[in-house]
Scaffold this motif. Structure first.
Motif, PDB file in Angstrom:
ATOM      1  N   CYS A 287       0.816  -1.423  -0.205  1.00 18.17           N
ATOM      2  CA  CYS A 287      -0.012   0.238  -0.159  1.00 18.17           C
ATOM      3  C   CYS A 287       1.236   1.114   0.038  1.00 18.17           C
ATOM      4  O   CYS A 287       2.124   0.902   0.430  1.00 18.17           O
ATOM      5  CB  CYS A 287      -0.773  -0.308   1.574  1.00 18.17           C
ATOM      6  N   VAL A 288       0.719   2.718  -0.097  1.00 23.67           N
ATOM      7  CA  VAL A 288       0.801   3.135  -0.545  1.00 23.67           C
ATOM      8  C   VAL A 288       0.672   4.285   0.997  1.00 23.67           C
ATOM      9  O   VAL A 288      -0.388   3.872   1.464  1.00 23.67           O
ATOM     10  CB  VAL A 288       0.331   4.334  -1.708  1.00 23.67           C
ATOM     11  N   ALA A 289       1.573   5.026   1.852  1.00 24.60           N
ATOM     12  CA  ALA A 289       1.189   6.381   2.748  1.00 24.60           C
ATOM     13  C   ALA A 289       2.129   7.216   2.907  1.00 24.60           C
ATOM     14  O   ALA A 289       2.412   6.974   2.298  1.00 24.60           O
ATOM     15  CB  ALA A 289       1.586   5.127   4.319  1.00 24.60           C
ATOM     16  N   ASP A 290       0.838   7.612   4.024  1.00 28.25           N
ATOM     17  CA  ASP A 290       1.491   9.224   3.335  1.00 28.25           C
ATOM     18  C   ASP A 290       1.851   9.508   4.685  1.00 28.25           C
ATOM     19  O   ASP A 290       1.594   9.740   5.757  1.00 28.25           O
ATOM     20  CB  ASP A 290       0.251  10.637   3.125  1.00 28.25           C
ATOM     21  N   MET A 291       3.124  10.010   4.963  1.00 28.97           N
ATOM     22  CA  MET A 291       4.038   9.888   6.384  1.00 28.97           C
ATOM     23  C   MET A 291       4.976  11.153   6.364  1.00 28.97           C
ATOM     24  O   MET A 291       6.008  10.981   5.714  1.00 28.97           O
ATOM     25  CB  MET A 291       4.629   8.443   6.468  1.00 28.97           C
ATOM     26  N   PRO A 292       4.714  12.427   7.519  1.00 24.24           N
ATOM     27  CA  PRO A 292       5.059  13.244   7.308  1.00 24.24           C
ATOM     28  C   PRO A 292       6.610  13.127   7.307  1.00 24.24           C
ATOM     29  O   PRO A 292       7.627  13.319   6.972  1.00 24.24           O
ATOM     30  CB  PRO A 292       4.238  14.413   7.570  1.00 24.24           C
ATOM     31  N   GLY A 296       6.905  12.202   3.209  1.00 22.15           N
ATOM     32  CA  GLY A 296       5.843  12.014   2.675  1.00 22.15           C
ATOM     33  C   GLY A 296       4.949  10.935   2.193  1.00 22.15           C
ATOM     34  O   GLY A 296       5.045  10.026   2.724  1.00 22.15           O
ATOM     35  N   LEU A 297       5.374  10.163   0.701  1.00 21.34           N
ATOM     36  CA  LEU A 297       4.891   9.182  -0.003  1.00 21.34           C
ATOM     37  C   LEU A 297       5.630   8.388   0.288  1.00 21.34           C
ATOM     38  O   LEU A 297       7.062   8.376   0.172  1.00 21.34           O
ATOM     39  CB  LEU A 297       4.765   9.470  -1.544  1.00 21.34           C
ATOM     40  N   CYS A 298       5.538   7.272   1.267  1.00 22.83           N
ATOM     41  CA  CYS A 298       5.820   5.733   1.323  1.00 22.83           C
ATOM     42  C   CYS A 298       5.318   4.673   1.011  1.00 22.83           C
ATOM     43  O   CYS A 298       3.741   4.572  -0.053  1.00 22.83           O
ATOM     44  CB  CYS A 298       6.813   6.126   2.840  1.00 22.83           C
ATOM     45  N   LEU A 299       5.789   3.394   1.026  1.00 21.75           N
ATOM     46  CA  LEU A 299       5.105   2.537   0.591  1.00 21.75           C
ATOM     47  C   LEU A 299       5.692   1.528   1.904  1.00 21.75           C
ATOM     48  O   LEU A 299       6.790   1.004   2.529  1.00 21.75           O
ATOM     49  CB  LEU A 299       5.849   1.501  -0.695  1.00 21.75           C
ATOM     50  N   PHE A 300       4.537   0.779   2.453  1.00 26.16           N
ATOM     51  CA  PHE A 300       4.561  -0.418   3.055  1.00 26.16           C
ATOM     52  C   PHE A 300       4.445  -1.602   2.001  1.00 26.16           C
ATOM     53  O   PHE A 300       3.370  -2.079   1.810  1.00 26.16           O
ATOM     54  CB  PHE A 300       3.637  -0.702   4.085  1.00 26.16           C
ATOM     55  N   SER A 301       4.930  -2.815   2.379  1.00 25.30           N
ATOM     56  CA  SER A 301       5.117  -3.937   1.454  1.00 25.30           C
ATOM     57  C   SER A 301       5.282  -4.793   2.126  1.00 25.30           C
ATOM     58  O   SER A 301       5.683  -4.874   3.076  1.00 25.30           O
ATOM     59  CB  SER A 301       5.783  -3.578   0.255  1.00 25.30           C
ATOM     60  N   SER A 302       4.347  -6.579   2.170  1.00 20.36           N
ATOM     61  CA  SER A 302       4.610  -8.239   2.942  1.00 20.36           C
ATOM     62  C   SER A 302       5.249  -8.288   2.189  1.00 20.36           C
ATOM     63  O   SER A 302       5.366  -8.567   0.919  1.00 20.36           O
ATOM     64  CB  SER A 302       2.964  -8.370   3.117  1.00 20.36           C
ATOM     65  N   LYS A 303       6.633  -9.628   2.500  1.00 18.49           N
ATOM     66  CA  LYS A 303       6.817 -10.343   1.828  1.00 18.49           C
ATOM     67  C   LYS A 303       6.913 -11.539   2.345  1.00 18.49           C
ATOM     68  O   LYS A 303       7.622 -11.874   4.535  1.00 18.49           O
ATOM     69  CB  LYS A 303       8.646 -10.024   1.562  1.00 18.49           C
ATOM     70  N   GLU A 304       6.568 -12.838   2.611  1.00 21.79           N
ATOM     71  CA  GLU A 304       5.747 -13.469   3.130  1.00 21.79           C
ATOM     72  C   GLU A 304       5.462 -13.390   4.259  1.00 21.79           C
ATOM     73  O   GLU A 304       3.752 -12.183   4.526  1.00 21.79           O
ATOM     74  CB  GLU A 304       7.299 -14.559   3.347  1.00 21.79           C
ATOM     75  N   GLN A 305       5.977 -13.630   5.619  1.00 23.01           N
ATOM     76  CA  GLN A 305       4.528 -12.746   6.487  1.00 23.01           C
ATOM     77  C   GLN A 305       5.691 -11.797   7.842  1.00 23.01           C
ATOM     78  O   GLN A 305       5.716 -11.302   8.551  1.00 23.01           O
ATOM     79  CB  GLN A 305       5.012 -14.212   7.579  1.00 23.01           C
ATOM     80  N   CYS A 306       7.000 -10.750   6.693  1.00 22.82           N
ATOM     81  CA  CYS A 306       7.130  -9.724   6.603  1.00 22.82           C
ATOM     82  C   CYS A 306       7.050  -8.619   6.236  1.00 22.82           C
ATOM     83  O   CYS A 306       6.426  -8.021   5.522  1.00 22.82           O
ATOM     84  CB  CYS A 306       8.918 -10.053   6.254  1.00 22.82           C
ATOM     85  N   LEU A 307       7.228  -7.450   7.478  1.00 20.15           N
ATOM     86  CA  LEU A 307       6.711  -6.245   6.624  1.00 20.15           C
ATOM     87  C   LEU A 307       8.198  -5.353   6.444  1.00 20.15           C
ATOM     88  O   LEU A 307       8.738  -5.169   7.575  1.00 20.15           O
ATOM     89  CB  LEU A 307       5.464  -5.676   7.118  1.00 20.15           C
TER      90      LEU A 307
END
Length: 415
Positions: A287-292, A296-307
């Protein structure tokens, strides 16, 4: 030596007063403080203060709306829906108990289209943000409604003269401003026809997409008309992430694409479009996240059971900021017992990440809410009889903005 007396609070500047109000424990306390005097009300109701107040507190999650995949995409049909209540806050639970999460109160339309398998007369879910649902109906998908399922009020709109009526190719997104409840509806289609509806003005405005194109490394060109590529690459509706709206590419569904995951992004603060390439392989959940706090623009991804948390570096590339396993003792046990294998990242907001942990063999799943500051995780079980593996939407209660002393306390957004 005598100490100087502490300055009276009346002598504080508006900026410092705002910082003090931000430290109040909840919205009720802020509302009470706003009644102290006109100056306090002006500072407390300032949109900038309100946005920061909301961002510093746990988002008011009510539950998750699930959809099925079905035989046709939601742009052509009304998906089967399932709502999972996911709050331990009694006030939120009471407010949401009578919510119309399946928008049954909205009026249906008598359709002349008799084509079998197409529910033209039913409302179809297109997006969700800030306590609102974006819906469409009719053959052309141009009848739109922005619906609040808690208050059961709606704004109806139609982009007449903006998009072609002969196609279903308009892709929408909704972005809600938590400070005042206003919203933007963004749509784009073939030939870069792009427009934004603002609830503040009540009008559609065409915007310049500046010929956003995929590079040759990302697209195997088969046709001469490059105008088709935005639609072909981004065939689903958009998702809100703070001030951003983004559309995921259909990399895994298109046999003529190289395995590169691309994301179409609109910054609603500047109305600038961009296409970014994800720093992980196509097919991973993200997902895309807005984190000042991270630029600003960041990404959260999952790989197997890791974030994984990805942030931008000084030259615009992606850097892996955090990488940690989600497998605590409970998840290890449930993974073996119920074949829970996939972690799907749904959204990130105000320091919390919302995910679904689902089984590859069973219909049930678990929703995970991770506090990134404390690394504590809340779990909400989902026990449907049928699997819902389509898009999932976290639903948050929208905080009501502070009304002025002369404003009508019973105003509803209802058109």
């Amino acid at each position: 030596m005598m100490l100087s007396p502490a300055p009276q609070i009346a002598a504080l500047g508006d900026d410092l007063l705002g910082e003090i109000l931000l430290r109040l424990p909840d919205m009720a306390s802020l509302a009470s403080a706003a009644l102290a005097c006109k100056r306090w009300h002006r500072v407390a109701s300032d949109p900038a203060v309100f946005r920061r107040f909301d961002a510093l507190r746990r988002p008011p999650l009510v539950g998750f709306l699930l959809t099925d995949r079905g035989d046709m995409p939601p742009t052509y049909r009304s998906p089967n829906l399932f709502f999972v209540h996911a709050t331990r806050n009694p006030n939120l639970a009471a407010a949401a108990a009578d919510g119309d999460f399946f928008f049954e109160d909205l009026p249906a339309v008598d359709s002349d289209d008799e084509e079998e398998g197409y529910d033209w007369d039913e409302w179809r879910l297109r997006g969700c943000d800030g306590g609102r649902r974006l819906l469409s109906r009719r053959h052309d998908g141009l009848d739109l409604a922005v619906y609040d399922p808690i208050s059961r009020t709606a704004v109806f709109l139609r982009p007449d003269g903006v998009f072609r009526k002969c196609t279903h190719v308009v892709r929408y997104a909704i972005v809600v401003d938590e400070a005042d409840g206003s919203f933007l509806v963004i749509g784009f289609g073939f030939s870069y026809m792009t427009a934004v509806f603002s609830s503040r003005t009540g009008k559609w405005v065409s915007i310049n997409m500046e010929r956003v194109k995929m590079g040759k490394s990302d697209v195997e060109q088969e046709q001469d008309e490059e105008d088709e590529y935005v639609y072909l690459s981004f065939g689903s509706d958009g998702i809100a992430a703070g001030r951003f709206a983004y559309w995921r590419s259909d990399t895994k569904k298109r046999r003529h694409f190289n395995p590169v995951e691309s994301i179409l992004v609109l910054d609603t603060a500047t109305m600038e479009w961009s296409v970014i390439t994800a720093p992980f392989p196509a097919g991973e959940s993200y997902c895309v996240a807005d984190m000042p706090e991270h630029g600003g623009l960041c990404l959260f991804s999952s790989k197997e059971q890791c974030l994984q948390l990805w942030v931008r570096n000084s030259i615009g590339g992606w850097v892996l900021k955090k990488d940690f396993s989600l497998l605590n003792d409970w998840m290890k046990k449930i993974r073996r017992a119920e074949w829970m294998k996939r972690v799907r990242v749904l959204a990130a907001r105000a320091g919390y990440v919302y995910m679904e942990f689902w089984s590859i063999r069973k219909a049930n799943s678990y929703f995970l809410v991770l506090n990134m500051r404390t690394m504590k995780m809340s779990v909400f079980p989902n026990n449907p009889e049928d699997p819902h593996r389509g898009r999932a939407f976290p639903f948050f209660m929208r905080l009501e903005p502070l009304l002025g002393p002369d404003e009508d306390q019973n105003v509803h957004l209802d058109v």
